[in-house]
Write a protein that holds these residues in place. Structure first.
Motif, PDB file in Angstrom:
ATOM      1  N   PRO A  54      35.842  47.833  28.027  1.00 34.35           N
ATOM      2  CA  PRO A  54      36.777  46.774  27.605  1.00 34.35           C
ATOM      3  C   PRO A  54      36.607  45.540  28.497  1.00 34.35           C
ATOM      4  O   PRO A  54      36.323  45.656  29.688  1.00 34.35           O
ATOM      5  N   TYR A  55      36.768  44.381  27.916  1.00 32.29           N
ATOM      6  CA  TYR A  55      36.534  43.117  28.612  1.00 32.29           C
ATOM      7  C   TYR A  55      37.801  42.295  28.710  1.00 32.29           C
ATOM      8  O   TYR A  55      38.719  42.439  27.921  1.00 32.29           O
ATOM      9  N   GLU A  56      37.803  41.383  29.680  1.00 34.08           N
ATOM     10  CA  GLU A  56      38.797  40.322  29.765  1.00 34.08           C
ATOM     11  C   GLU A  56      38.036  39.009  29.903  1.00 34.08           C
ATOM     12  O   GLU A  56      36.923  38.980  30.413  1.00 34.08           O
ATOM     13  N   GLN A  57      38.619  37.939  29.442  1.00 34.94           N
ATOM     14  CA  GLN A  57      37.980  36.632  29.519  1.00 34.94           C
ATOM     15  C   GLN A  57      38.369  35.953  30.831  1.00 34.94           C
ATOM     16  O   GLN A  57      39.558  35.782  31.108  1.00 34.94           O
ATOM     17  N   VAL A  58      37.376  35.587  31.640  1.00 33.01           N
ATOM     18  CA  VAL A  58      37.601  34.859  32.887  1.00 33.01           C
ATOM     19  C   VAL A  58      36.767  33.581  32.806  1.00 33.01           C
ATOM     20  O   VAL A  58      35.543  33.631  32.801  1.00 33.01           O
ATOM     21  N   ASN A  59      37.449  32.446  32.696  1.00 34.40           N
ATOM     22  CA  ASN A  59      36.787  31.148  32.546  1.00 34.40           C
ATOM     23  C   ASN A  59      35.837  31.127  31.361  1.00 34.40           C
ATOM     24  O   ASN A  59      34.752  30.558  31.419  1.00 34.40           O
ATOM     25  N   VAL A  63      34.279  39.728  31.274  1.00 35.57           N
ATOM     26  CA  VAL A  63      34.090  40.545  32.469  1.00 35.57           C
ATOM     27  C   VAL A  63      34.729  41.899  32.204  1.00 35.57           C
ATOM     28  O   VAL A  63      35.881  41.961  31.791  1.00 35.57           O
ATOM     29  N   PRO A  64      33.995  43.010  32.435  1.00 34.40           N
ATOM     30  CA  PRO A  64      34.590  44.335  32.196  1.00 34.40           C
ATOM     31  C   PRO A  64      35.791  44.580  33.101  1.00 34.40           C
ATOM     32  O   PRO A  64      35.784  44.241  34.283  1.00 34.40           O
ATOM     33  N   THR A  65      36.818  45.175  32.535  1.00 34.52           N
ATOM     34  CA  THR A  65      38.035  45.433  33.304  1.00 34.52           C
ATOM     35  C   THR A  65      37.999  46.774  34.019  1.00 34.52           C
ATOM     36  O   THR A  65      38.880  47.058  34.818  1.00 34.52           O
ATOM     37  N   VAL A  66      37.007  47.595  33.753  1.00 38.75           N
ATOM     38  CA  VAL A  66      36.960  48.930  34.346  1.00 38.75           C
ATOM     39  C   VAL A  66      36.591  48.849  35.822  1.00 38.75           C
ATOM     40  O   VAL A  66      37.302  49.340  36.689  1.00 38.75           O
ATOM     41  N   ILE A  67      35.481  48.237  36.152  1.00 37.46           N
ATOM     42  CA  ILE A  67      34.994  48.201  37.541  1.00 37.46           C
ATOM     43  C   ILE A  67      35.092  46.805  38.139  1.00 37.46           C
ATOM     44  O   ILE A  67      35.457  46.651  39.297  1.00 37.46           O
ATOM     45  N   PHE A  68      34.798  45.791  37.357  1.00 37.68           N
ATOM     46  CA  PHE A  68      34.666  44.438  37.881  1.00 37.68           C
ATOM     47  C   PHE A  68      35.895  43.575  37.638  1.00 37.68           C
ATOM     48  O   PHE A  68      35.790  42.359  37.543  1.00 37.68           O
ATOM     49  N   LYS A  69      37.061  44.173  37.553  1.00 39.84           N
ATOM     50  CA  LYS A  69      38.288  43.401  37.310  1.00 39.84           C
ATOM     51  C   LYS A  69      38.546  42.455  38.476  1.00 39.84           C
ATOM     52  O   LYS A  69      38.648  42.867  39.627  1.00 39.84           O
ATOM     53  N   GLY A  70      38.618  41.165  38.174  1.00 36.35           N
ATOM     54  CA  GLY A  70      38.845  40.155  39.201  1.00 36.35           C
ATOM     55  C   GLY A  70      37.609  39.800  40.009  1.00 36.35           C
ATOM     56  O   GLY A  70      37.704  39.077  40.989  1.00 36.35           O
ATOM     57  N   THR A 128      37.520  47.632  43.929  1.00 31.90           N
ATOM     58  CA  THR A 128      38.479  48.069  42.922  1.00 31.90           C
ATOM     59  C   THR A 128      39.380  49.172  43.471  1.00 31.90           C
ATOM     60  O   THR A 128      40.597  49.139  43.292  1.00 31.90           O
ATOM     61  N   VAL A 129      38.785  50.138  44.146  1.00 25.37           N
ATOM     62  CA  VAL A 129      39.572  51.241  44.711  1.00 25.37           C
ATOM     63  C   VAL A 129      40.491  50.727  45.815  1.00 25.37           C
ATOM     64  O   VAL A 129      41.657  51.105  45.896  1.00 25.37           O
ATOM     65  N   PHE A 130      39.996  49.849  46.662  1.00 23.94           N
ATOM     66  CA  PHE A 130      40.803  49.311  47.760  1.00 23.94           C
ATOM     67  C   PHE A 130      41.981  48.510  47.225  1.00 23.94           C
ATOM     68  O   PHE A 130      43.102  48.636  47.704  1.00 23.94           O
ATOM     69  N   ASN A 131      41.751  47.691  46.207  1.00 20.89           N
ATOM     70  CA  ASN A 131      42.840  46.905  45.622  1.00 20.89           C
ATOM     71  C   ASN A 131      43.858  47.794  44.921  1.00 20.89           C
ATOM     72  O   ASN A 131      45.046  47.512  44.956  1.00 20.89           O
TER      73      ASN A 131
END
Length: 137
Positions: A54-59, A63-70, A128-131
């Motif tokens: 699953p993706y989210e739109q960043v600019n 960007v995939p929300t699973v691992i690369f969120k933010g 991701t885990v730390f956050n």
């Protein structure tokens, strides 16, 4: 005595040119070819799996929300590294018979980009885990 010298100089028994893996003699070319196939398959499967996340739109960029969120820049660097590793492995396999020096260069940059992709993936998972641990506290 001629036969003994010929046996010692054969490629099957020469250690610098052949390695024994599970009882089979494998040349450096076989090991390099297997490594390039492995990089080729792993990078192809990685990009295919990324399309299923699953993706989210960043600019305006997905960007995939699973691992690369933010972490959009980390995702783009990971994607670029994976594509370059695929390209280098493919070129190395295609050029190995006709242009061995260029194929060796392609295999080196393929391994370098695959290593950087793995490092970026580990870093993104760590972030991701730390956050998530911070959110739970």
């Amino acid at each position: 005595m001629k036969n003994a010298g010929a046996i010692n100089m054969s490629p099957e028994t020469s250690f610098p040119q052949h390695f024994h893996i599970l009882g089979k003699a494998c040349s450096r070319l076989d090991i390099s070819t297997n490594l390039m196939y492995c990089i080729l398959c792993c990078s192809f499967k990685t990009v295919t799996l990324i399309l299923l996340f699953p993706y989210e739109q960043v600019n305006g960029n997905p960007v995939p929300t699973v691992i690369f969120k933010g972490l959009p820049s980390t995702f783009h660097a990971f994607l670029l590294s994976t594509v370059m590793a695929f390209s280098g492995a493919f070129n190395a396999l295609m050029l190995s018979a006709n242009k061995p020096k260029i194929a060796r260069f392609c295999s080196y940059y393929s391994m370098a980009f695959m290593a950087s992709a793995v490092v970026l993936l580990i870093w993104a998972v760590y972030q991701t885990v730390f956050n998530r641990r911070q959110w739970q506290d």
